[in-house]
Write an enzyme that holds these catalytic residues in place. Structure first.
Site, short mmCIF file in Angstrom:
data_model
loop_
_atom_site.label_atom_id
_atom_site.label_comp_id
_atom_site.label_asym_id
_atom_site.label_seq_id
_atom_site.Cartn_x
_atom_site.Cartn_y
_atom_site.Cartn_z
N GLY A 284 48.86 -1.93 82.59
CA GLY A 284 49.32 -3.15 81.94
C GLY A 284 48.96 -3.24 80.47
N LYS A 405 37.22 7.59 67.47
CA LYS A 405 35.89 6.98 67.35
C LYS A 405 34.86 7.70 68.20
CE LYS A 405 37.72 2.43 66.18
NZ LYS A 405 39.07 2.95 65.90
N ARG A 534 31.90 -4.46 59.97
CA ARG A 534 31.36 -5.01 61.20
C ARG A 534 30.43 -4.00 61.87
NH1 ARG A 534 36.94 -6.57 64.05
NH2 ARG A 534 37.24 -4.38 63.53
#
Length: 609
Positions: A284, A405, A534
């Site tokens: 999904g 990453k 961040r």
């Protein structure tokens, strides 16, 4: 003007011209209308009847004369000529003579007056009626066949809000010439000056076969102006007739990656998907759902949609059923959590899939920094559960979705994905199943990516928040990422990490500027705010570690990284002890394990992938 009013007006004009022209011709030839002979009256009536008869045959009263061309002129010539020939035949029958001079002058008058009336109709419509509509001055980039077709369509279409006033083309042979009465202002380098000189409101890039790299080059020239930039539909949509050249489209940020998407090896993919049972975890999600769409094109026997969220699984199920139409694909949904090892075993044993695409994962970097235990449970333990279940069920090919990453990770998310890669590479050594990973950069438009966030901020009026002015990322589209995953399955031999040649990395601040421009705003209207990096973020991402680099492509634009050290004993130890650690200690151990003995990749080698 209604159809009946239009028909009545044209009929009246033609009737007056036809009934009077033969008498006027007589006057021009003899300057005497005192004697009106019976043959002259018969000829006039015959001309009247025959003209309207042939006008009916050639549908002269059904033509849209405001869009008339050479074809409509030929119909006028035919109708007038045949009506004159009819009169000549009647004259021969009734008076055994044909008044050639009279009929020749009459033919010429008909051509002048009837043809002229239609021309005046078009002139009146274009010059006066349409002057009430304020149109946007448009510059067309590309003066080839597509560009001239666009210009012709805009000129003829009186309802269009655009009016072409200039061309841009890099062909120096046509510079300073006029095409359809529209000047060619110069090459792409003259776009900014042309917009100022011609007071341009809109720019249309009319080169359907343009590569993304060239499109990006042209668009960057257009961003120096305040004009709205649009482009033609894709070439395949034009050829298939799905869209026409008049369907102008806004440039999408996906069009500006500067890299054309990879082509699939259809035959090899069909060989391992068609008529097979395929299971997709995270079906999904953004990547998982697109993998399902792509897989459906290859007609698997069964497609199992596994996910944790019932709404997203229901949505993709309904979409796929509509997409597949009358095909024999059986769609099966399973609501399950990959952290539930018994459930994974049960599903694998029940369906015995041939291919598994493992797309389920936690991927949001800042959120995972605050919840490292959830990232570890889902990305590491969940991957191990699915991989073991696949191996024990004799799955042929297992493809895991990874990320750039995972290279020299500085975030919890990246560290857990690197550990997941180690798990499937280790599994490949001890299983008949072919386990591989696919590693790519940021995916445009996926949930949690910067694009939806930027768009929301632009809609609210800004500013757009960017963490750092020098931050760069590799980008690809959701379809590209999904195609890479599927192609990797066909290339899999076991244990590989596949990497897409993602071209040049993109500055996030440049991406933000492009989105602002594409939205029809200016930087002054929206603004950009730098908020600071961040937790867990890096200024730039790598795609391979230094010990993984393999410069040879195994498929156009696809590389394979060499297998690096695996630390399975340490991973198993962490699985058994992670619940005893607090967030900070768990985060520290994850990063330490994922970066164990890894040498940072030299910047000069980043460009190979």
């Amino acid at each position: 003007m209604s159809y009946r009013q239009r028909l009545s007006l044209l009929f009246f004009i033609d009737s007056f011209i036809v009934l009077t022209s033969i008498f006027f011709s007589r006057y021009l030839l003899s300057a005497d209308l005192n004697v009106i002979t019976l043959p002259l009256v018969v000829s006039s009536i015959t001309l009247f009847l025959s003209h309207h008869a042939f006008s009916f045959v050639y549908k002269l009263y059904k033509k849209a004369w405001e869009h008339a061309s050479i074809g409509e002129l030929l119909f006028i010539i035919k109708a007038i000529t045949f009506s004159i020939i009819t009169v000549a035949c009647i004259q021969q029958i009734t008076v055994q003579d044909i008044y050639f001079r009279l009929l020749t002058v009459t033919w010429m008058l008909h051509m002048l007056l009837i043809g002229g009336s239609r021309f005046c109709w078009r002139l009146l419509r274009n010059t006066y009626i349409n002057k009430t509509v304020i149109k946007k001055r448009t510059l067309i980039v590309g003066a080839g066949s597509a560009g001239t077709m666009v210009a012709r369509q805009l000129i003829k279409n009186n309802e269009s809000e655009l009016v072409p006033v200039g061309f841009i083309d890099d062909n120096v042979k046509i510079h300073h010439l006029d095409i359809l009465g529209i000047p060619v202002m110069g090459g792409v380098g003259q776009i900014e000056s042309a917009v100022k000189r011609l007071n341009i409101d809109n720019i249309i890039i009319a080169i359907p076969s343009l590569s993304k790299k060239d499109l990006n080059h042209i668009f960057q020239a257009c961003t120096k102006t305040k004009a709205k930039t649009q482009t033609l539909p894709k070439l395949e949509d034009l050829v298939s007739g799905k869209l026409s050249v008049s369907h102008f489209m806004d440039v999408q940020v996906e069009d500006l990656l500067g890299r054309d998407p990879i082509d699939l090896d259809i035959e090899s993919i069909s060989g391992y998907i068609t008529d097979k049972v395929v299971l997709v975890t995270g079906a999904g999600g953004s990547i998982g759902s697109e993998i399902c769409r792509q897989v459906t094109n290859f007609t698997p026997k069964k497609l199992i949609l596994l996910g944790h969220g019932e709404n997203s699984i229901y949505s993709i199920e309904m979409e796929l059923k509509d997409l597949s139409g009358s095909t024999s694909i059986e769609f099966i949904t399973e609501i399950a959590d990959i952290q539930d090892v018994k459930k994974m075993m049960s599903i694998m044993n029940k369906y015995r899939p041939d291919v598994v695409y493992h797309a389920a994962a936690h991927k949001h970097v800042p959120l995972m920094e605050r919840n490292p235990e959830e990232a570890f449970k889902n990305n590491v333990i969940g991957t191990m559960n699915v991989a073991i279940a696949a191996s024990q069920s004799n799955v042929d090919t297992f493809v895991m979705i990874s990320t750039d990453k995972a290279v020299n990770p500085t975030s919890v998310m990246g560290a857990t994905k690197r550990m997941a890669e180690m798990i499937i590479q280790d599994m490949d050594k001890n299983s008949d199943t072919k386990f591989v990973a696919v590693r790519f950069g940021n995916v445009l438009g996926s949930r949690g990516s910067v694009i939806p966030r930027f768009k929301q901020q632009i809609v609210k009026g800004g500013p757009v928040s960017v963490t750092h002015p020098d931050m760069i990322r590799y980008f690809m589209t959701i379809p590209e990422a999904s195609r890479l995953v599927i192609q990797a399955g066909a290339l899999a031999r076991g244990g590989e990490i596949f990497v897409l040649d993602m071209g040049e990395p993109v500055k996030i601040v440049d991406l933000a500027k492009n989105l602002i421009k594409l939205s029809g705003n200016t930087l002054e209207d929206i603004g950009i705010e730098f908020t600071g990096m961040r937790p867990g973020e890096k200024l730039f991402e790598e795609l391979l570690n230094s010990d993984e680099i393999n410069e040879k492509q195994v498929y156009p634009k696809i590389y394979i990284g060499k297998t690096s050290d695996l630390y399975m004993e340490e991973i198993k130890e962490m699985i058994s002890t992670y619940t005893t650690l607090d967030k900070e200690n768990l985060r520290a151990q994850l990063l330490n394990l994922a970066n164990n003995n890894v040498i940072p990749i030299p910047k000069k080698l980043i460009s190979i992938v």
